[in-house]
Design an enzyme around this catalytic site. Structure first.
Site, PDB file in Angstrom:
ATOM      1  CG  ASP A  48      -3.404  -2.899   2.891  1.00 20.48           C
ATOM      2  OD1 ASP A  48      -4.280  -3.245   1.876  1.00 20.48           O
ATOM      3  OD2 ASP A  48      -3.498  -3.010   3.854  1.00 20.48           O
ATOM      4  N   GLY A  49      -0.424  -2.926  -0.381  1.00 24.42           N
ATOM      5  CA  GLY A  49       0.778  -2.801  -1.184  1.00 24.42           C
ATOM      6  C   GLY A  49       1.170  -3.444  -2.435  1.00 24.42           C
ATOM      7  CB  CYS A  50      -0.446  -6.482  -4.009  1.00 25.95           C
ATOM      8  SG  CYS A  50       0.458  -7.452  -2.746  1.00 25.95           S
ATOM      9  CB  ALA A  51      -0.310  -3.581  -8.754  1.00 29.27           C
ATOM     10  CB  SER A  52      -3.379  -7.476  -8.675  1.00 30.84           C
ATOM     11  OG  SER A  52      -2.061  -8.188  -8.276  1.00 30.84           O
TER      12      SER A  52
END
Length: 136
Positions: A48-52
């Site tokens: 979690d916390g990633c744009a992709s």
């Protein structure tokens, strides 16, 4: 404290003065990485916390840390390959001690990644450190 594989990346970056060349290099590192088995692309391995979309699958054998990973974005897949060079093969007890921010700063990535990519990179490092700390 960085692994020989990471030191190789640092050396290669020193020869690549243009940031477009460095981005291509990172992307090529990701393309060279074996794909993560689709069966391992599950909520438990998703970061979690990633744009992709990003998946990290850590494996600890005989006290040695390594992980495989994948992303749907080429540059992020390359960043995973860079992190693998930094962490894979270390004793699990050493993983949380790696100053990832300082090591990655040697590549100058912070100044050249979007804030979303930087946040995603930090999320990946945090996941790696967390898993290693649980097993140290």
């Amino acid at each position: 404290m960085a692994s020989p594989a990471f030191e190789d990346i640092v050396e290669d970056f020193e020869f690549l003065e243009d940031w477009e060349d460095r981005y291509r290099y990172v992307i090529e590192q990701g393309k060279a990485m074996p794909p993560l088995d689709d069966a391992l692309k599950v909520p438990a391995t998703k970061v979690d916390g990633c744009a992709s979309q990003v998946w990290l699958h850590p494996v600890i054998e005989n006290g040695v840390f390594r992980f495989d990973g994948d992303s749907d974005a080429l540059i992020v897949r390359g960043l995973i390959a860079v992190l693998r060079a930094l962490y894979n093969g270390l004793p699990v007890s050493e993983v949380p001690k790696v100053d990832a921010a300082a090591e990655l700063a040697r590549l100058g990535l912070n100044e050249h990644l979007s804030s979303q990519r930087s946040n995603g990179l930090r999320a990946m490092v945090q996941r790696i450190r967390s898993v290693a700390s649980e097993h140290a």
